[in-house]
Design an enzyme around this catalytic site. Structure first.
Site, mmCIF file in Angstrom:
data_model
loop_
_atom_site.group_PDB
_atom_site.id
_atom_site.type_symbol
_atom_site.label_atom_id
_atom_site.label_comp_id
_atom_site.label_asym_id
_atom_site.label_seq_id
_atom_site.Cartn_x
_atom_site.Cartn_y
_atom_site.Cartn_z
ATOM 1 N N ASP A 329 -21.718 -1.933 29.812
ATOM 2 C CA ASP A 329 -22.925 -2.464 30.425
ATOM 3 C C ASP A 329 -23.795 -1.302 30.903
ATOM 4 O OD1 ASP A 329 -24.326 -4.881 31.602
ATOM 5 O OD2 ASP A 329 -24.030 -3.687 33.413
ATOM 6 N N GLU A 358 -25.050 -0.906 25.922
ATOM 7 C CA GLU A 358 -26.497 -1.043 26.077
ATOM 8 C C GLU A 358 -27.087 0.356 26.260
ATOM 9 O OE1 GLU A 358 -27.436 -5.125 28.338
ATOM 10 O OE2 GLU A 358 -26.236 -3.729 29.525
#
Length: 647
Positions: A329, A358
């Site tokens: 994340d 990400e």
């Protein structure tokens, strides 16, 4: 009153401890206790009989050791007892478990001493990960433990629990397969689970009263209790999660964990700050916590003991739970050296482990972008992939703007961004990168560094986004858009990623940020599979098509450039290209793929020779749907795939 500002501290001079014995470790005759707390003056260890209530039955002080460590040895068998630490660094900090705690009681209030062997399911020693020749062979399916089984129509007994993934042959009342059987039938290779570590916002004593995705970390090495059948006993959640992994592995499906080391739910009150204040977090020039996560703090991954902690934690999950991959994340917060060290260490455990994240942050960081694992630094991250948000937004429209349209919903002039996804975000000489929005250049060195997707847990589901941006579209048109999006993701180079339920038009009722919305919004409604069964079958056939043909999962960018050729004739809202299957060892020598995002039927000129139609907007059949020559008509909002006919 403690001053939570740290601009007067040089954290680089804090000692480094390199050994792998930090934490609390049980043995029948003794328990070993060791933590890293270089600023501590006193470290108190407390033992409890209960995981949440009662006074400690024993207190002892740890002894200072080398390189900032403190330790003690408890003689006797303490299996099943609970513990906390309290540290004094000039004043007393709050009572917490240690940062390495692997087993916790209710709501993570206290750590638990336990015998790890008791947490192993039967035959665990023979559990093994599925093996894939190339990362591009993977098809990843993202889901949330609770969403997957909580609906009444799931036919699953252990609703919202780890054990929900272990139940065989579950069905709706209408006889449609659900759960594990659905995953097997669909054909995906990996299940990506939203956070399963111990997070804060769901009360484990009342697990159905609140919902959360779990991006609010409490303890990174302990499991979330609301997903277990008995959250008071920390060993139950461990054993049940291992059963989840074992069930998926037995059925040839790998397990990817969503990890959120980039921030903690608490800042001042976190286990890190209650152990070594300030060290594990980056600060602004004024000494306050920086906030690239958008959640109040960000990990200082570049600091030696923070980096060690992250790597130790990931190695623990890979070794103890046989995890097959990790999704990071806000990976753009981590420094490049840490990410590369993660890759190096995890490959020693599992050479086929999948790592992706990400490639962005949520806000500004004091660490310069050129040193962080952002998308444009992907070439500096060999063996690690980034999400292709360029492709995502080109397919369906801007993720945050419900009215914006994309290629499948009829927006012209997105062809170059779609082509960018087709080649897995790598360089291809036929792409005009000035028209690739917003990147404007290739950012993946190889297709294995690109995660292609149309939707994920964040923002609107694909169905809801299409419906909001095309409010006058008929149900049939929306189905065709979903199929077209699926065809783009599953035939393109790179690693395809599917949001659970996309394969049968999952809706969250138009909710664009359901991170704490109730089950009524987030649950997978398995009756939708009945209603949209032909969409499911289409996705299933696309996945099988990808598995059957190496032309759709080329492992190298050079091979992509040599074998994939875009047609020169331009039609707004359409894309056509061919793949030289012979070069790739595919059973099909020549393959043609056609995508029409407009509502109008389009005529496309074909290469010389006869071609067999394999797929159209409605059906996929490798035995063929008819033969054409010279040209073909491609229906509006549709995908067509053809192969050269036998001569």
């Amino acid at each position: 009153m403690r001053e939570w500002k740290f601009n007067h501290i040089d954290f680089s001079v804090y000692p480094f401890y390199e050994k792998d014995d930090l934490g609390v470790f049980w043995a029948p005759e003794k328990t070993l206790v060791k933590i890293w707390a270089p600023t501590a003056k006193i470290v108190e260890f407390r033992l409890y009989k209960d995981g949440a209530t009662g006074e400690p039955f024993h207190k002892t002080q740890l002894q200072a050791g080398s390189n900032g460590t403190w330790s003690t040895v408890l003689l006797g068998d303490y299996d099943g007892k609970f513990y906390t630490f309290r540290i004094n660094d000039g004043e007393w900090l709050e009572e917490t478990p240690d940062i390495y705690t692997r087993c916790v009681g209710i709501n993570g209030l206290r750590g638990m001493i336990y015998n790890p062997k008791k947490t192993n399911p039967e035959n665990w020693e023979n559990d093994s990960s599925p093996k894939l020749p190339h990362y591009t062979d993977a098809v990843i399916y993202e889901t949330h433990v609770r969403d997957f089984s909580i609906a009444e129509n799931s036919g699953i007994q252990s609703k919202g629990k780890f054990l929900g993934f272990t139940e065989e042959d579950t069905k709706t009342t209408g006889g449609i397969t659900t759960g594990l059987s659905h995953l097997k039938d669909l054909g995906i290779t990996h299940v990506h689970l939203l956070p399963v570590y111990d997070f804060f916002t769901v009360d484990e004593e009342k697990p159905v009263e609140k919902y959360n995705w779990g991006y609010d970390p409490l303890h990174y090495n302990a499991l979330e209790g609301s997903y277990s059948s008995n959250p008071s006993d920390g060993t139950v959640r461990i054993k049940e999660f291992k059963k989840l992994v074992q069930a998926l592995h037995t059925n040839g499906i790998g397990v990817v964990l969503d990890v959120v080391y980039n921030h903690t739910y608490f800042a001042k009150e976190s286990v890190f700050n209650q152990t070594v204040p300030g060290y594990f977090y980056r600060q602004k020039p004024d000494g306050t916590f920086s906030n690239a996560s958008g959640c109040g703090n960000e990990i200082a991954s570049e600091r030696k003991m923070a980096r060690k902690y992250i790597i130790d934690s990931l190695k623990y999950w890979a070794q103890e739970f046989h995890i097959d991959g990790f999704r990071f994340d806000l990976m753009g917060i981590y420094d490049l050296d840490t990410m590369n060290k993660i890759q190096e260490e995890l490959k020693k455990i599992n050479p086929g482990i999948i790592l992706y994240g990400e490639g962005w942050a949520a806000d500004q960081s004091p660490m310069p972008e050129e040193l962080r694992a952002v998308k444009f630094n992907t070439p500096k991250l060999p063996g690690i992939a980034s999400f292709n948000d360029d492709f995502r937004d080109a397919i369906k429209g801007n993720h945050g703007n419900k009215k914006s349209k994309g290629f499948v919903s009829g927006l012209d002039l997105r062809e170059e961004s779609i082509k960018f996804g087709i080649v897995g975000a790598t360089y291809h000489p036929q792409i005009v990168y000035d028209y690739v929005e917003p990147s404007r250049r290739a950012w993946a060195t190889e297709p294995v560094q690109c995660i292609n997707y149309a939707s994920c847990h964040d923002n609107y589901t694909l169905w809801d986004k299409l419906k909001l941006s095309q409010p006058k579209a008929s149900d049939e048109e929306l189905r065709k858009m979903v199929k077209l999006a699926g065809a783009l993701v599953l035939t393109s180079q790179g690693i395809p990623f599917l949001h659970s339920g996309i394969e049968f038009a999952r809706s969250k009722g138009g909710n664009g940020n359901s991170y704490k919305s109730p089950d009524a919004i987030n649950q997978i409604d398995w009756d939708k599979k009945v209603e949209y069964l032909e969409v499911f079958e289409y996705f299933k056939n696309l996945i099988q098509l990808r598995k059957n043909h190496p032309a759709f999962r080329i492992p190298s960018a050079e091979q992509v450039r040599k074998s994939l050729t875009f047609f020169s004739e331009y039609h707004p809202g359409t894309i056509a290209y061919s793949i030289d299957g012979k070069l790739l060892g595919d059973s099909w020598e020549k393959i043609v793929l056609l995508f029409n995002g407009t509502k109008t039927e389009k005529r496309v000129q074909l290469p010389q020779g006869k071609f067999e139609i394999i797929a159209n907007w409605y059906s996929i059949n490798e035995n063929g749907l008819g033969e054409v020559e010279n040209e073909v008509m491609v229906e509006g909002i549709s995908f067509m795939l053809l192969k050269n006919s036998e001569q």
